[in-house]
Each structure stands twice: as structure tokens, then as C-alpha cells.
Design a protein around this motif. Structure first.
Motif, mmCIF file in Angstrom:
data_model
loop_
_atom_site.group_PDB
_atom_site.id
_atom_site.type_symbol
_atom_site.label_atom_id
_atom_site.label_comp_id
_atom_site.label_asym_id
_atom_site.label_seq_id
_atom_site.Cartn_x
_atom_site.Cartn_y
_atom_site.Cartn_z
ATOM 1 N N SER A 195 1.564 7.030 0.959
ATOM 2 C CA SER A 195 0.153 6.776 1.196
ATOM 3 C C SER A 195 0.017 5.474 1.981
ATOM 4 O O SER A 195 0.761 4.525 1.749
ATOM 5 N N GLU A 196 -0.903 5.473 2.921
ATOM 6 C CA GLU A 196 -1.184 4.232 3.631
ATOM 7 C C GLU A 196 -2.164 3.364 2.860
ATOM 8 O O GLU A 196 -2.512 2.271 3.294
ATOM 9 N N LEU A 249 12.803 3.828 -0.007
ATOM 10 C CA LEU A 249 11.446 3.438 -0.351
ATOM 11 C C LEU A 249 10.926 2.496 0.728
ATOM 12 O O LEU A 249 11.690 1.884 1.463
ATOM 13 N N GLY A 250 9.623 2.402 0.801
ATOM 14 C CA GLY A 250 9.079 1.491 1.794
ATOM 15 C C GLY A 250 7.658 1.098 1.480
ATOM 16 O O GLY A 250 6.996 1.684 0.612
ATOM 17 N N GLY A 251 7.187 0.104 2.175
ATOM 18 C CA GLY A 251 5.797 -0.335 2.024
ATOM 19 C C GLY A 251 5.322 -0.937 3.322
ATOM 20 O O GLY A 251 6.116 -1.359 4.165
ATOM 21 N N GLN A 252 4.004 -0.894 3.519
ATOM 22 C CA GLN A 252 3.465 -1.467 4.755
ATOM 23 C C GLN A 252 2.052 -1.956 4.551
ATOM 24 O O GLN A 252 1.360 -1.553 3.610
ATOM 25 N N LEU A 253 1.642 -2.834 5.418
ATOM 26 C CA LEU A 253 0.264 -3.305 5.481
ATOM 27 C C LEU A 253 -0.326 -2.844 6.797
ATOM 28 O O LEU A 253 0.341 -2.815 7.832
ATOM 29 N N THR A 254 -1.609 -2.481 6.742
ATOM 30 C CA THR A 254 -2.286 -2.086 7.983
ATOM 31 C C THR A 254 -3.604 -2.837 8.065
ATOM 32 O O THR A 254 -4.197 -3.224 7.048
ATOM 33 N N GLY A 269 -2.866 -1.342 2.005
ATOM 34 C CA GLY A 269 -1.456 -1.454 1.680
ATOM 35 C C GLY A 269 -0.899 -0.088 1.332
ATOM 36 O O GLY A 269 -1.507 0.658 0.560
ATOM 37 N N GLY A 270 0.235 0.242 1.897
ATOM 38 C CA GLY A 270 0.782 1.567 1.672
ATOM 39 C C GLY A 270 2.198 1.536 1.133
ATOM 40 O O GLY A 270 2.906 0.527 1.230
#
Lengths: 410, 524
Positions: free
Chosen positions: A385-386, A354-359, A368-369
Motif C-alpha cells: 500500500s502506498e 520488504l519495503g517502505g516509501q514516502l510520497t 507512507g507506504g
């Protein structure tokens, strides 16, 4: 034609995305034949809320409240852009030459539709609220531009089976192209709406070739990797990638332009409809009466959705449960702002990550994705999803869906 | 194969998402479009000599308009006349040397003009078509002279060569004499006749041709046709003629009045018969009837109507014409002129009778008509324009075309906006009547707002402009009819504050601007 439409549908349905955010992984294992299905669908806006863009996507009525919520403040410019694309990639598991067993070959085909627009507050107001509130005033529509390009691609290239560096040369087959640029645009409406003084420098271009493929072009896709060493606290690999970096030659483009100060005798209801209906047979007549000159030409255009991305990616098979990834992405058009991203990748167990990111940046602001990736047998699937909040909240500014599948055939 | 099954749920979701039927996206926008703009200004009537500006900027109604204008040259109508003249020698035969003149004959041509007696005329237009037949076998030279027909003192002459006969077939030559601008003495060769035109024909053989023999069976033939003769001068006795007719006069400015009445002050109104011809006569006005917006009529009364009055000859010469004028003055005492004008008729019917020379030729042939001589009836009005309006209805019609309702922008609702700038001391209400291409009403919209009368300025030399905005709400039924609308009638019902002393000034005008303020539904 029908064959291409079916092909589009299949590509968009099955494909998944590789070079967008879903964590790019660095894997030095050598595999046999692989099929990658990669898909991307997103749009992002700076001010247009999802409650409004959802209605454009699904249909419905835009209430005044919805329009007000997406309205710009004075002197602001709005941006919107997105892409719908898919690719099928085959990576040969056999060496291309006996002398270099690490060198494999890649074949791919795909479809892409990219669009973008930036607009002024007054341009938005004119379109969605009308001229009533602008009577006796000057409306500024300068710095407004838009593009839309669709194309198919078919490419062949080589890759290093071990470090995964690759380069693919694609032939592009343009579907259609439309571009609008308003460098200088001031409209002054008389008190009664009877006259419009226009100070304009603008152009409209549209490919009009009668053939199905209205343009031909070439573009490269590439990936370069380098292991990160000697940086305390950071491990993994650095990746520089590019996608759809190229140009397109259009054989027949109709261009309308004006660069002068003109006074129009207002608009009639029919003329307004003609303007809104670009394909109307009356459009040419009316646009000519507005003082626009028209011409046809052939020429080369940059592919506006070309992508360059650089950053740290995660390492497959790493013993670390949590890995970071970060970087920056730029698109080859003036509307897209460089987008920075950073995130964390968590390996839950052998078959799930699993992962998450901010753009920040792109066609809008912060997003936030999240993503999930699973692997079982020879199949690797990922969905993410981003802009996760974009699926949930009406007050956000876009949507994003990324899908990727990898099928290792042997 | 088992791997494919793992894609099936994902595929199903995607297909459902993409395959969902999308309804159209729509939103409302507010657009203001001009429909029409029109200005009813008092100065528009200046060129019509209807209104004049007094020293204090007030308007004087000064109307001089011809009711009829008779061209009495139509009384002197000479019909197309053909004369055939033949000549043969008195001997059995005669040898003609080259250049021998063998015909020299003068003829008089008489025109039948009923009881008119003309001594002198000048042709405005017309021609003589001449055909000559030559029986001898050599070319002949034909010379025509019209004694008494002169232009700038020169007698009309023309020479033509007629080809030789071929055996028994005579040589024929046709030519045209243009008589335009010639003065014709119609008293004949001896000067004591009338309605007569002289012609002298001379024929001689070709001086360069052979000698020929002519016999008494060889006939020289002249065919003269006088055609389309009109005159711009005549002297004589023009006959006893009686003309009765009815003519109609339309005043366009009043065609926009559709109801109500006005009060006028200080009216000075005259009918004047003007005789620019040196001829005795009698005249009579049989009726003067006004028809207004509703078709109602009113007939003007006056003791001098319906009875003949004498008309003296004009004092006229080539250099000047002083017509004899016979005025009939109308005022509040001797006529019903006030209600007649307050009737606001836009169409007037005038009956009249004219007798020329009712007592016969008592002038001994001294009747004379010059190029500028006219017999006219005109009316003259001269009074200050002070209009008191009582529910006076003025209409103005504008052509419009809203086009078909299209998907891109459809009218949902909205309003017509009538912006007015008024410097008349008159105000009132307005309504819009929407007409289709056949002129049938498809809807009427009434505004609750009013047009205010303009107040007098501080200097008391003009009215101050008043601006109003009248809103006409367009409901759904009207929206549905808009594509069929081809004309909008703006119907304004005006009243003055008082019925007297509403003096109009030079700046009096009413600017009407009709706008649409529509809520358009945009659909993609």
C-alpha cells in the motif's frame, strides 16, 4: 454486457500492479513465458478524511462532525482522485525473430476506471451543508472540475527479454466519460434564498452513445531502463515508464454549458433533487430553464489517468540487503500534482523482501507506504500500500492497495 | 496445478471485500427555500376608490359602489314579429310592358307591447328579414321604403331584384334589412298612432325584360320578420312595472377576515337611489343584511327601510342626464350602522323594490329614456380609517406544492419562517394551517413569536415599519404530510393597542414572506 462485468471482476480480483510504487525491479535474467497479474486500487484526497470517504465507500451517515473535519479553510481548494484498474499481461518467452533472440512479445488486456475532482470550499459547503449559511453572501465555486472515465484495453507489443525495455500499443474501448468544468463560478444568494445571482462559465459533458463502448482510442505503455553507473553510492537501474498514454474518441457526447450572468428564482425542493439526479428525466428540462445551452458533439479527449513515472528502481538479485528507490510520477490531468517518492527495499532472505516509501503530491499530501514481496518456485507475489496509515486511521486522506503476481510458466 | 491453490486465500479476501453489500450514504443539509411572498398594502385599494389619502397622509375610507344597476330598456321589449302581406290585381288579367310598376302599397305594422305606448325609438340593434315571391315570368324590381325610419335625416330604402317565376313556381328573393341606428317614428302614417312601423312596397317589371301578362290569380307575397330589435332611446309611456329583487355584494378585501371584530370611528354611510330616466316611480329598500366569516348575519335597521319613497323623473336630454337622487343617510343615531360595519361582513344581501309609473300614464306619454339612463342603488361611505381591532383574524391562503419526497433530498425536519414587515398599528400572533388538495387540514403549526404593531413616527404622519420573524417548527408528522400539502393558510390574529385612534396612514402595509428552512437528508 454480463461477460464484460465478469471480466471486470476477475481482473480486479486477480490482478496486481506493476508500474506503480511496488518497487520496480530491474532483472536482466531471461525468462520463458510469463503471466503478470497486476492490480491497483487507490484514492487520495487533500482534505477529505477517511472517516468521510469510508462512509461513501461503505455507506452510512455523515455526521456534522465528520463533515466539519473535512471542511476546507477559506480560499483553499480540495482535490480527490483515484483509480481502480487491473491488467493481465502475457510475456512470451520465445524470441519474436531468430535474428534477435532478445526480442519478445507482450499481449495484455485490462480495465481501468479513473476519476478526479477539485473543488472550492464553497462548493463543498453547498453540497454538504446547504445554502443556509450562505444567505446574503457570495459563494465561489470557480476552479471546480471533475472527471470520470472507465475503459477497457487490449494491447500488443514487444519487449527486450534482457533489459526489459518494452512498448505496447493498446486499443482502448471507452465505457463512459463524464466531465465537469467550472472556470468562473460565483453564486450570490439573496437573504431569503429566493434568488440566486449566478456568474458562471461552466460546462458539463457526458458520453451518451447507446452502444456499450461509448468511445474508441489508443494508448501506449512503455518501459525504458538504463543501468546506473558512475554515481557514487547509488547502484541499480533507472526506469522511465508510461501507462495508458493516449486519447479516446467519443462518438456522442452531450454537453451543457453556460457563460453569462443569470438570476435564478431560487430553487425548489424538487428542482434540487433534479439537479442531484443527473439521470432524471426532469434534468434536461430544468437545466434548460437555468439558461444552459445543450449540444451534442463527437470528439477526442486525453485519457486523464495516463501515468508517466521516472526514477531509480531496485535491482533484482543484488547482493545488497538494502536498496533505495526514488522518483517522480505525473498523471495526465490537471488535478493531479506531480508526486515525488522515495523508499527503501530490504531483501530479508531468498523468498521475502520488504519495503517502505514516502510520497508527496498527487491528489493529496504526504503518505507512507509499505509492501511485502515473496517468491517461491515460479510464483512471485506482492502486496502493498502506498498509504498504510490510511487503512488504520480515520483522520488520514486516502487508501491504497497494490497487488502483483508473476507466474513464470517455464 | 499446485500453484493455483496459492491464489485461493487472496481471491477469497478480494471477493469478500468487493462483494460486500454497500448501504446508502446520507448526510443532512440546511436549505432555505422561499414558499410564497405576498403584500397586503393599503394602496391596493386605491383603484377600487375605496381609500383616499388625506393631506396628512392619513387614510380616508371613501367607498362608492353600485349595489344594483338596472337597464330599463329591458322594459321596452319588442317581441320578434312576422307580417305577411299579399297583393293581386283587381282585374282578371293585365298586360305589363317592361318597366311597369304594378304594386305600390303602404302598410302599418303594429307591435304588441302590453301597456307600453311608444311614440319614438332608436334601434340599438335588430333587423328585418324580408322574403318576396314574384308570380310573373319576368324579373321584378322590388323597392322597400320604411317611412318614418330615418338615419341622419334619410329615410330607409332598399331595392332588390326578384327573379322571374318559372311556370307556376314563383321567383323568390330573400334579403335582410339592418335597422341598427335608425330612429323610428312609431306614430303611424297619420301621426296619431303608437307602437306602429310603416312600410311601403313598390314592385315593377324588369325594364329590360319582356312584356308579360299578369292575372288576378298571380299573387305578389311579402313576408317581413322583425327580429332581435333592441333600443337605446325611447319616448312614450313605458307602462306600469314593479320590480322586486335581492342582490348580493361581496367585498373581497374582507373575505380574508376570519374572526374578531373592529371598532370604527366617525362613520358616514349613505344609500342612494339614482334615477336617470324621465319616468315617475317609487322605490324601497327592503333589507340590507351582512354575513361575516362565521356565517353570522346582522341586518341594518333604519326608519326609512321597508317603506316606499317617491322617485322623480331625471332631467335628461340627448346631451346631458341629471339623475334624480334619493339618499338615505345612516348614522349612529338613526341606525345600527356601527355594529353593522364592525360585524366585518364580506357578503351583503340587499333587497329592493322599484315601481315604474305606479300612478299610470300621468305623463301623457312623456316618459323618455336615453342611452346613458340608468336606475342605480349605490352606497357611499366616507370616514377616516381608524381601526381598533379586537382579536381580528385575517387569513391569507397560498398555493404550494412541495412535491414527492425524493431519495436525493428528503426533508427530515426544519421550520417554516414567516417574515413580516408591518406598518399597521396592529399586531398579533399567527398560525399556519396546511391543507390538502381537498381543502382538508393535514396539520396546524403555531409560532410562539408575535407580529408587533408598528409605532407612530416622530412626525406623526405614518407608522414605522416593524420587522418580525415567526418560526413554525415542522415536526416529523408534518414532514410526512408535506407531499400532500397544496395550500398553506396563514392565519393572523391581530389586536390594536387601543380600540380607538388607530389611524391608518398611506404607508400601511403588511408584507408576508413565508420561507422554509428545512434540514434535508441527502442520500446517494
Amino acid at each position: 454486457m454480463r461477460v464484460f462485468n465478469v471480466l471486470n471482476l476477475l481482473l480486479l480480483c486477480f490482478s496486481t500492479e506493476a508500474q506503480q510504487l511496488l518497487p520496480q525491479s530491474y532483472d536482466t535474467l531471461i525468462y520463458g513465458n510469463q503471466v503478470h497479474l497486476e492490480g491497483l486500487g487507490f484514492y487520495q484526497t487533500s482534505h477529505l478524511r477517511n472517516e468521510m470517504s469510508n462512509i461513501f465507500l461503505r455507506g452510512g451517515y455523515l455526521s456534522d462532525e465528520i463533515k466539519q473535519n473535512s471542511r476546507l479553510a477559506e480560499n483553499q481548494n480540495g482535490r480527490i482522485g483515484g483509480e481502480l484498474s487491473g491488467e493481465v499481461v502475457f510475456k512470451s518467452g520465445n524470441p519474436l525473430t531468430k535474428s534477435n533472440e532478445n526480442l519478445g512479445w507482450i499481449a495484455k488486456m485490462g480495465y481501468s476506471n479513473v476519476f478526479g475532482a477539485q473543488y472550492s470550499k464553497d462548493a463543498f459547503d453547498l453540497l454538504f451543508f446547504g445554502n443556509q449559511s450562505m444567505l446574503g453572501e457570495e459563494a465561489t465555486i470557480a476552479n471546480t472540475s471533475a472527471f470520470n472515465l472507465s475503459f477497457y484495453k487490449a494491447g500488443f507489443g514487444i519487449y527486450n527479454r534482457k533489459n526489459k525495455n518494452s512498448i505496447v500499443l493498446n486499443a482502448l474501448f471507452g465505457g463512459s466519460y463524464t466531465g465537469i468544468d467550472i472556470d468562473r463560478g460565483h453564486l450570490t444568494f439573496s437573504e431569503d434564498g429566493g434568488e440566486v445571482e449566478a456568474n458562471l462559465n461552466m460546462g458539463i459533458q457526458q458520453s451518451i452513445s447507446p452502444s456499450y463502448f461509448q468511445g474508441m482510442g489508443a494508448a501506449i505503455d512503455f518501459e525504458l531502463h538504463a543501468a546506473i553507473k558512475d554515481i557514487p553510492g547509488i547502484s541499480g537501474a533507472f526506469q522511465l515508464s508510461g501507462r495508458n498514454l493516449g486519447v479516446m474518441y467519443f462518438s456522442k457526447v452531450e454537453s451543457y454549458g453556460v457563460n453569462s450572468e443569470l438570476t435564478y428564482s431560487g430553487f425548489t425542493l424538487n428542482e434540487l433533487s433534479d439537479l442531484a439526479n443527473y439521470s432524471s428525466s426532469d434534468f434536461d428540462t430544468y437545466i434548460d430553464s437555468l439558461g444552459f445551452s445543450s449540444s451534442q458533439f463527437s470528439g477526442v479527449r486525453w485519457v486523464p489517468g495516463g501515468t508517466i513515472q521516472a526514477g531509480k528502481i531496485v535491482e533484482e538479485g543484488s547482493e545488497k540487503v538494502v536498496q533505495s528507490f526514488f522518483g517522480v510520477r505525473v498523471l495526465t490531468n490537471i488535478i493531479y500534482r506531480p508526486m515525488a517518492f522515495a523508499g527503501a527495499h530490504v531483501t530479508v532472505n531468498d523468498w521475502l523482501a520488504l519495503g517502505g516509501q514516502l510520497t508527496f503530491g498527487g491528489y493529496g499530501g504526504f503518505r507512507g507506504g509499505m509492501y511485502a514481496q515473496t517468491e517461491f518456485n515460479n510464483i512471485q507475489l506482492g502486496i502493498g500500500s502506498e498509504d498504510v496509515v490510511g487503512f488504520l486511521a480515520q483522520s488520514t486522506f486516502g487508501k491504497s492497495l497494490l497487488i502483483r503476481g508473476v507466474w513464470r510458466l517455464d | 496445478m499446485k500453484y493455483y491453490r496459492q491464489f485461493i486465500p487472496l481471491l477469497a479476501v478480494l471477493l469478500v471485500t468487493i462483494g460486500c453489500r454497500k448501504e446508502q450514504t446520507s448526510w443532512d443539509t440546511n436549505w432555505v427555500f422561499p414558499v410564497v411572498k405576498d403584500t397586503l398594502t393599503i394602496s391596493q385599494f386605491y383603484n377600487d376608490s375605496t381609500l383616499e389619502v388625506n393631506a396628512d397622509n392619513s387614510i380616508q375610507f371613501v367607498l362608492r359602489r353600485d349595489i344594483f344597476d338596472i337597464d330599463l330598456f329591458s322594459l321596452i321589449d319588442i317581441p320578434d314579429t312576422t307580417i305577411v302581406q299579399t297583393f293581386s290585381i283587381a282585374f282578371s288579367s293585365l298586360s305589363l310592358a317592361p318597366g311597369t310598376e304594378y304594386v305600390n302599397q303602404t302598410e302599418e305594422h303594429y307591435f304588441e307591447l302590453e301597456d307600453a305606448v311608444l311614440f319614438k325609438t332608436r334601434t340599438k340593434s335588430g333587423q328585418a328579414l324580408i322574403t318576396v315571391e314574384n308570380p310573373v315570368e319576368t324579373a321584378t324590381i322590388f323597392e322597400v321604403e320604411l317611412p318614418g325610419v330615418t338615419k341622419n335625416g334619410a329615410v330607409f330604402t332598399q331595392t332588390e331584384i326578384v327573379p322571374a317565376a318559372q311556370g307556376n313556381t314563383p321567383g323568390v328573393r330573400s334579403f335582410v334589412l339592418d335597422l341598427t341606428g335608425y330612429t323610428i317614428d312609431m306614430r303611424g302614417e297619420n301621426g296619431n298612432s303608437y307602437n306602429t312601423l310603416q312600410s311601403k312596397m313598390k314592385v315593377r317589371t324588369d325594364p329590360n325584360g319582356p312584356a308579360v301578362v299578369i292575372t288576378n290569380s298571380d299573387i305578389v307575397k311579402f313576408n317581413v320578420k322583425f327580429q332581435d330589435l333592441t333600443f337605446d332611446y325611447a319616448k312614450g309611456y313605458f307602462g306600469s312595472v314593479e320590480i322586486t329583487d335581492t342582490t348580493q355584494l361581496d367585498l373581497e378585501a374582507l373575505q380574508s377576515v376570519a374572526g374578531g371584530s373592529v371598532a370604527l370611528e366617525g362613520i358616514d354611510f349613505n344609500l342612494i337611489l339614482s334615477n336617470g330616466i324621465k319616468v315617475m316611480g317609487q322605490g324601497m329598500i327592503t333589507q340590507l343584511k351582512s354575513t361575516n366569516y362565521s356565517g353570522a348575519t346582522i341586518t341594518l335597521t333604519h326608519p326609512q327601510l321597508n317603506s316606499y319613497f317617491n322617485i322623480d323623473p331625471a332631467v335628461a336630454s340627448w346631451s346631458s342626464i341629471t339623475p334624480f337622487e334619493y339618499p338615505i343617510a345612516f348614522n349612529e343615531v338613526n341606525s345600527n350602522i356601527n355594529p353593522f360595519l364592525a360585524h366585518m361582513g364580506s357578503s351583503y344581501e340587499i333587497g329592493y323594490g322599484i315601481k315604474v309609473n305606479p300612478w299610470g300614464n300621468i305623463s301623457a306619454g312623456a316618459d323618455e329614456i336615453f342611452p346613458g339612463s340608468r336606475l342605480k342603488l349605490r352606497f357611499e361611505a366616507d370616514f377616516p380609517l381608524a381601526v381598533g381591532a379586537d382579536n381580528l383574524i385575517i387569513i391569507d391562503t397560498f398555493a404550494v406544492d412541495f412535491g414527492e419526497q425524493r431519495n436525493a433530498f428528503r426533508v427530515e425536519s426544519g421550520s417554516f419562517v414567516l417574515k413580516t414587515k408591518n406598518t399597521f398599528p396592529l399586531g398579533g400572533s399567527a398560525e399556519l394551517i396546511l391543507l390538502d388538495e381537498n381543502g382538508f387540514s393535514v396539520g396546524t403549526i403555531i409560532s410562539s413569536e408575535q407580529i408587533d404593531p408598528a409605532p407612530m413616527n416622530m412626525l406623526v404622519d405614518a407608522h414605522e415599519e416593524v420587522e418580525n420573524e415567526l418560526i413554525f417548527v415542522v415536526n416529523e408528522s408534518i414532514v410526512n404530510e408535506l407531499p400532500a400539502v397544496r395550500e398553506i393558510v396563514v392565519k393572523v390574529r391581530v389586536n390594536s393597542t387601543t380600540l380607538v385612534n388607530n389611524q391608518l396612514y398611506d404607508n400601511a402595509r403588511m408584507i408576508l414572506q413565508l420561507l422554509t428552512n428545512f434540514k434535508l437528508k441527502a442520500t446517494l
